[in-house]
Design a protein around this motif. Structure first.
Motif, PDB file in Angstrom:
ATOM      1  N   GLU A  52       0.818  -1.216   0.000  1.00 13.10           N
ATOM      2  CA  GLU A  52       0.000   0.000   0.000  1.00 13.10           C
ATOM      3  C   GLU A  52       0.847   1.258   0.000  1.00 13.10           C
ATOM      4  OE1 GLU A  52      -1.676   0.964   4.151  1.00 13.10           O
ATOM      5  OE2 GLU A  52      -1.409  -1.236   4.169  1.00 13.10           O
ATOM      6  N   ASP A  53       2.093   1.158   0.479  1.00 18.06           N
ATOM      7  CA  ASP A  53       2.956   2.341   0.503  1.00 18.06           C
ATOM      8  C   ASP A  53       3.511   2.676  -0.881  1.00 18.06           C
ATOM      9  OD1 ASP A  53       2.581   2.624   3.216  1.00 18.06           O
ATOM     10  OD2 ASP A  53       4.381   1.450   3.743  1.00 18.06           O
ATOM     11  N   GLY A  95      15.430   1.045   6.197  1.00 21.66           N
ATOM     12  CA  GLY A  95      15.626   0.703   7.593  1.00 21.66           C
ATOM     13  C   GLY A  95      15.868  -0.777   7.780  1.00 21.66           C
ATOM     14  N   ASP A  96      15.893  -1.188   9.049  1.00 17.21           N
ATOM     15  CA  ASP A  96      16.127  -2.600   9.370  1.00 17.21           C
ATOM     16  C   ASP A  96      14.834  -3.373   9.543  1.00 17.21           C
ATOM     17  OD1 ASP A  96      18.884  -2.164   9.380  1.00 17.21           O
ATOM     18  OD2 ASP A  96      18.873  -1.574  11.501  1.00 17.21           O
ATOM     19  N   SER A  97      13.718  -2.730   9.468  1.00 22.57           N
ATOM     20  CA  SER A  97      12.412  -3.381   9.581  1.00 22.57           C
ATOM     21  C   SER A  97      11.441  -2.697   8.635  1.00 22.57           C
ATOM     22  CB  SER A  97      11.909  -3.311  11.025  1.00 22.57           C
ATOM     23  OG  SER A  97      11.747  -1.966  11.427  1.00 22.57           O
ATOM     24  N   VAL A  98      10.280  -3.295   8.501  1.00 21.46           N
ATOM     25  CA  VAL A  98       9.272  -2.761   7.585  1.00 21.46           C
ATOM     26  C   VAL A  98       8.066  -2.289   8.385  1.00 21.46           C
ATOM     27  CG1 VAL A  98       7.699  -3.296   5.689  1.00 21.46           C
ATOM     28  CG2 VAL A  98      10.015  -4.239   5.689  1.00 21.46           C
ATOM     29  N   GLY A  99       7.683  -1.048   8.146  1.00 23.35           N
ATOM     30  CA  GLY A  99       6.494  -0.474   8.758  1.00 23.35           C
ATOM     31  C   GLY A  99       5.936   0.559   7.813  1.00 23.35           C
ATOM     32  N   PRO A 100       5.028   1.376   8.269  1.00 22.62           N
ATOM     33  CA  PRO A 100       4.470   2.413   7.396  1.00 22.62           C
ATOM     34  C   PRO A 100       5.571   3.280   6.787  1.00 22.62           C
ATOM     35  CG  PRO A 100       3.196   2.251   9.419  1.00 22.62           C
ATOM     36  CD  PRO A 100       4.405   1.401   9.624  1.00 22.62           C
ATOM     37  N   ASP A 101       5.580   3.330   5.454  1.00 22.33           N
ATOM     38  CA  ASP A 101       6.520   4.153   4.677  1.00 22.33           C
ATOM     39  C   ASP A 101       7.982   3.819   4.949  1.00 22.33           C
ATOM     40  OD1 ASP A 101       4.452   5.616   3.436  1.00 22.33           O
ATOM     41  OD2 ASP A 101       4.261   6.874   5.221  1.00 22.33           O
ATOM     42  N   GLU A 150       8.963  -9.302   8.776  1.00 24.65           N
ATOM     43  CA  GLU A 150       7.639  -9.117   9.357  1.00 24.65           C
ATOM     44  C   GLU A 150       7.107  -7.733   8.978  1.00 24.65           C
ATOM     45  OE1 GLU A 150       5.429  -9.251  13.753  1.00 24.65           O
ATOM     46  OE2 GLU A 150       7.577  -9.725  13.532  1.00 24.65           O
ATOM     47  N   GLY A 151       5.863  -7.679   8.610  1.00 21.67           N
ATOM     48  CA  GLY A 151       5.235  -6.426   8.222  1.00 21.67           C
ATOM     49  C   GLY A 151       5.240  -6.183   6.733  1.00 21.67           C
ATOM     50  N   ALA A 152       6.132  -6.850   5.990  1.00 21.62           N
ATOM     51  CA  ALA A 152       6.191  -6.678   4.542  1.00 21.62           C
ATOM     52  C   ALA A 152       5.242  -7.643   3.856  1.00 21.62           C
ATOM     53  CB  ALA A 152       7.616  -6.908   4.042  1.00 21.62           C
ATOM     54  N   ASP A 153       4.713  -7.241   2.712  1.00 20.05           N
ATOM     55  CA  ASP A 153       3.852  -8.136   1.940  1.00 20.05           C
ATOM     56  C   ASP A 153       4.177  -8.107   0.452  1.00 20.05           C
ATOM     57  OD1 ASP A 153       2.805  -5.710   1.082  1.00 20.05           O
ATOM     58  OD2 ASP A 153       0.928  -5.916   2.221  1.00 20.05           O
TER      59      ASP A 153
END
Length: 419
Positions: free
Chosen positions: A70-71, A86-92, A105-108
């Motif tokens: 979605e981002d 970054g080292d992780s996936v989150g919003p933007d 985790e958090g990525a699709d």
């Protein structure tokens, strides 16, 4: 056996009928558990289901950046989506991944690296991706519990790789047919033959062929032409599935093996309508099949291919695939006897047009290759081993034909291919 000796094979069984009698038995029901490292070509004794998912984790299918799909919506060359590395996936935010690595985790989804650019600590994404894009989900290749192979499947190298990937290291397979090879003949020696003596080669050749066809082979020492010695040799190996003897299968005074087998069990066939090697005999003693091959090397090989090979394949529940063939033009006439299946050894050479014409010449005027030419070997006797060893295959003349004329297109059978 007196009737056979007196008749001298006046009546010979057709090849197909002889093979049908030979295979009128039950295949092997013994099984064994073996590691993948030694089961190439073996026949499965039971179905196999996958022990785990492949892949067993969601993984990146491309080098790139793991993101939330979605981002990236609306991203293009003119209007890239801007994310933070970054080292992780989150919003933007996005993180770098490589082909085969676990999806964070958090990525699709994964954006291919060539569709991104890093500038001043930001990641510009020039292509929108959908959820699941460039991602191999759990079980994409194989799902745990999925049926992979049924019983009776013959394992190939690619199968072994798949089994290993799904967590399987051992499988249950049909036991290899056990075959004993017994050379017979008082004239046979292993080396340094005196006049009247012959180097024994059949045991070596037939054993290697039988192993190539999928058998577990025991090689026995030479047994002389003595009734009691032959009887003891056959009885010793009645624990095997098949006993193969070489030599002494005809109707002469020293051809004793059919008589021995007849006393111990039964003769199914003695004398087959094929050439070379019609004095082959097939029998059964208790639960053991006995294949009595002629002593002449070429005759032994021809009969082994026609009878021992299908027997081994049938007993071991292995497919009996026809040997590969190549088409060629016959360089000279083949003669054969009607009612007899004839195996004619041939050599193959590339044939060229003898006329240098626009139609038959190559780009620079050289003769054009017009295919393969099959030439029957000059030495064709059943005792001439070189006629097989130096040939490129044989042409099978069926019983319904009386020879094959020159220039006819024939199928040259590569009977010795490695299965």
């Amino acid at each position: 056996m007196s009737d056979v000796r007196e008749s001298g094979f006046k009546e010979r069984t057709r090849v197909d009928a002889a093979r049908e009698k030979l295979l009128d038995i039950a295949p092997i029901d013994r099984t064994e558990r073996v590691s993948l490292s030694v089961c190439d070509g073996r026949t499965l004794a039971a179905p196999i289901d996958a022990a785990r998912n492949v892949p067993h984790y969601p993984r990146a299918a491309m080098d790139g950046w793991a993101v939330r799909a979605e981002d990236t919506f609306g991203a293009s060359d003119r209007s890239p989506a801007v994310l933070r590395p970054g080292d992780s996936v989150g919003p933007d935010t996005a993180t770098r991944v490589h082909t085969g690595s676990e999806l964070p985790e958090g990525a699709d989804a994964v954006v291919m690296v060539e569709q991104t650019e890093q500038l001043a600590g930001e990641l510009e994404v020039f292509d929108a991706v959908a959820e699941g894009e460039n991602v191999a989900p759990v079980g994409e290749d194989v799902e745990a519990g999925q049926r992979l192979y049924e019983a009776g499947h013959q394992l190939r190298p690619s199968d072994l790789g798949l089994l290993k990937a799904t967590g399987i290291d051992e499988v249950d397979v049909v036991a290899e047919p056990e075959v004993a090879v017994i050379p017979t003949g008082e004239e046979l020696v292993q080396s340094d033959p005196a006049p009247g003596e012959v180097i024994e080669t059949n045991r070596f050749t037939i054993s290697r062929l039988a192993e190539r066809w999928g058998a577990d082979v025991t090689r026995r020492n030479i047994v002389t032409d003595n009734h009691e010695a032959l009887r003891a040799a056959v009885q010793r190996d009645l624990t095997r599935d098949v006993v193969v003897t070489t030599g002494g299968s005809s109707v002469g005074e020293r051809d004793l093996i059919p008589e021995v087998v007849d006393e111990l069990g039964e003769i199914l066939v003695h004398g087959v309508a094929l050439k070379p090697g019609h004095p082959v005999a097939l029998g059964r003693v208790e639960d053991t099949t006995v294949v009595m091959l002629p002593g002449y090397p070429v005759a032994a090989i021809v009969n082994a291919v026609q009878f021992l090979r299908p027997l081994i394949k049938y007993l071991g529940r292995m497919p009996l695939n026809p040997p590969p063939t190549r088409e060629a033009t016959l360089s000279r006439k083949i003669r054969s006897e009607p009612g007899v299946r004839t195996f004619v050894r041939v050599t193959l050479e590339e044939s060229v047009s003898p006329h240098d014409t626009e139609e038959s010449s190559g780009e620079h005027g050289e003769p054009r290759d017009t295919g393969l030419e099959a030439t029957p070997t000059r030495a064709s006797g059943s005792g001439v081993l070189s006629s097989v060893a130096l040939a490129d295959g044989w042409v099978v003349v069926e019983e319904s034909r009386e020879g094959i004329p020159e220039d006819e297109t024939v199928a040259v059978q590569n009977w010795e291919y490695h299965e």
